[in-house]
Design a protein around this motif. Structure first.
Motif: not given
Length: 467
Positions: A88, A228-229, A247, A250, A332, A336-337
Motif C-alpha cells: 500500500y 498509511t492506511r 486501504w 490512504t 511507514g 503500512n503493508s
C-alpha cells in the motif's frame, strides 16, 4: 495471449514478441526483445538459472551483506495464504526541502475547490499553519481551518469536523501536523462519504466508498500517518483507542518537508522518532513481512539509529531532519503493508486509558515486547543488529538479540524517555482490562507469536517495573 508477432528470422512456432505478450502495450517495434514460448526454448534458460551451484553462490553472497543475515534470503514466516501480498502507498508523495511549495501544483491538479484544514490549536497559535495557508493563498485555493483536533483525537472531534466540513461546503481535506491531525482528517474524510459513526469502521476494511480527496502535510518524523492506511481514534466511552485499518484511508497526497519539522521541540522529536523505530522493528518481525517491507524497515532502522540523536540534540540540523523525514516514511512503507505487533496493540490501550503520548508509550514498551518476541524469532534480530551498526555480531543470534535490546534501552535513556509505564500514569489494577483490549487490537494480529492474556498482563507488569 494476443496473436504472435514474429521476428523476421524466427520460426513462428518458436518465439513471441514481448509486445504481444503484454497485450500490445509496449508497441510493435521489431527491436523489442523476444521471449521463449515453447518448452525446448525455455529448457536451456531454466537449466542455466536453476543450478545448485549458482543459487548457492547467490545465497552466500547475500548472507555476507551487511543488512541481510543468513536467514534474510528466505521468508521470515510461513506463508499465510495463496493470494499473495499487497503493498500500500499513497498515489503521490513529495519529500525533501521545499516539498510544501512543490505540492501546490499537485493539490490544484486534484480539481477540488475548497479545503477543510484539519490541525490543532497549538499549531495555529504558534503560526505554523500560516506556512500552509500562505501557499494556499498564493495558489488561489479556498479553505476553512478546523483546529479542534487534540492529541489522541476523539469520536466527538471527528463528528465536529464532519459538521464543519459540510457547513462550509468543503470538498477535500488537508491535514497539517503529526499523527493526530492526520488521523482525525482521515476519519472526517471517510465519514463524510460513508456516513454513520466512526465506531462503525473499527477493524479492517470496513468502509464501502472512497473517502474525500486528502492531502496530508506532515510536520513530525514518526507516525507516518500521512502515508498509511491506519487511523487511530479514541473512544472515551470505552477508554480505548480504535484501530481503523482500511486501504481507503490512504491519503491521496503525502507531503514531507523537513523545513516544517525544524521547530519540533526535543521531547516531540524524541517521541515521534522512537515511534518510527517501533514501526520499523515491528514491521520487520511481523508475520506479514516480505522482501519489500524488509528493505524499507532495515534502512529506516539504519537512518534512525544514526540521525535521531542528532535531530534531538540539534533541531536545526537540516541533514538530520531530512534523514528522519525519509526514515519515518520508510518505516511507514514497511508497516503500512506488513502491519505491526503487540507494542502498538498495548500502546493504544495506554493512550486510550491515560491519554499518554503514543510515541512515548511505544518507546517504553518496545524493549519489553521485543524481549518476548526474541524468544520465538531470535534469528530476525541479526539483521536488525546489523542495521543498527552492530555488524560484529555476525550470525550469532543470541548476541544480536542482546545488543538490539540494549541499544533500544540506551536510546530511550539518551533521549529522555521515561523508564516505565508507571510514570505514564498506568495502574496495575487496570492491567487486566488493558490486556483484554490489547488482544482485540488489529495491530497485534501480525506479532511473531500470539501471547495469552496472562502473558500480555505480564508484559504490562514488566513495563511497569522496568528501570
Amino acid at each position: 495471449v494476443a496473436e504472435a508477432e514474429h521476428a523476421p528470422d524466427t520460426p513462428s512456432s518458436a518465439r513471441l514478441h514481448l509486445s504481444a505478450a503484454m497485450g500490445g502495450v509496449l508497441g510493435k517495434s521489431p527491436d523489442l526483445p523476444v521471449i521463449p514460448t515453447v518448452p525446448e526454448d525455455v529448457e536451456p534458460i531454466y537449466k542455466a538459472f536453476s543450478q545448485c551451484e549458482l543459487s548457492g553462490e547467490v545465497e552466500k553472497d547475500l548472507a555476507g551483506h551487511t543488512t541481510q543475515g543468513a536467514h534474510g534470503v528466505n521468508y521470515h514466516h510461513p506463508s499465510t495464504g495463496k493470494e499473495g501480498s499487497t503493498f500500500y502507498m499513497p498515489c503521490k508523495s513529495l519529500l525533501g526541502e521545499g516539498a510544501l511549495v512543490g505540492a501546490m501544483n499537485q493539490v490544484k491538479a486534484l480539481g477540488q475547490t475548497k479545503a477543510l484544514i484539519v490541525t490543532d490549536a497549538v499549531l495555529v497559535k504558534v503560526g505554523a499553519v500560516k506556512a500552509l495557508t500562505d501557499v494556499l493563498d498564493g495558489a488561489g485555493l479556498a479553505y476553512h481551518v478546523y483546529d479542534g483536533c487534540a492529541p489522541n483525537p476523539t469520536v466527538e472531534q471527528v463528528d465536529a469536523g464532519v459538521a464543519l466540513l459540510q457547513d462550509n461546503s468543503c470538498d477535500f481535506v488537508i491535514s497539517f501536523g503529526g499523527g493526530s491531525p492526520h488521523d482525525c482528517a482521515k476519519a472526517i474524510s471517510m465519514l463524510s462519504t460513508n456516513g454513520g459513526c466512526i465506531r462503525d469502521y473499527e477493524g479492517v476494511d470496513k468502509s464501502t466508498k472512497p473517502m474525500l480527496p486528502m492531502v496530508a502535510v506532515n510536520t513530525t518524523a514518526g507516525t507516518a500517518a500521512e502515508m498509511t492506511r491506519f487511523c487511530i481514534i479514541t473512544d472515551d466511552q470505552r477508554h480505548v483507542k480504535m484501530a481503523l485499518v482500511d486501504w481507503r484511508l490512504t491519503p491521496t497526497l503525502a507531503v514531507n518537508d523537513p523545513l516544517l519539522m525544524v521547530g519540533m521541540p526535543k521531547g516531540l522529536t524524541a517521541a515521534t522518532g522512537m515511534d518510527a523505530l517501533t514501526h520499523a522493528i515491528e514491521a520487520y518481525v511481523s508475520t506479514a513481512s516480505n522482501p519489500i517491507t524488509d528493505a524499507n524497515a532495515l534502512h529506516a532502522i539504519r537512518l534512525i539509529s544514526t540521525y535521531l540523536p542528532q535531530a534531538v540534540e540539534d533541531g536545526k540540523n537540516m541533514k538530520a531532519r531530512d534523514m528522519m523525514a525519509y526514515a519515518e516514511f520508510l518505516a511507514g512503507m514497511a508497516f503500512n503493508s506488513a502491519s505491526l505487533g503487540y507494542v502498538h496493540a498495548m500502546a493504544h490501550q495506554l493512550g486510550g486509558f491515560y491519554h499518554a503520548a503514543h510515541g512515548v508509550c511505544n518507546a517504553v514498551l518496545l524493549p519489553v515486547v521485543q524481549t518476548y518476541n526474541a524468544k520465538y524469532v531470535p534469528e530476525l534480530f541479526i539483521d536488525i543488529a546489523h542495521a543498527m551498526g552492530f555488524t560484529e555480531v555476525g550470525q550469532d543470534k543470541a548476541r544480536a538479540v542482546s545488543v538490539v535490546l540494549k541499544a533500544i534501552k540506551d536510546m530511550n535513556k539518551r533521549l529522555g524517555i521515561p523508564p516505565n509505564i508507571k510514570e505514564l500514569g498506568a495502574k496495575p489494577e487496570d492491567f487486566e482490562a488493558l490486556a483484554d483490549n490489547a488482544m482485540k487490537d488489529a495491530c497485534g494480529l501480525t506479532n511473531p507469536h500470539q501471547p495469552t492474556k496472562a502473558e500480555v498482563i505480564e508484559l504490562f507488569r514488566q513495563a511497569y517495573e522496568q528501570q
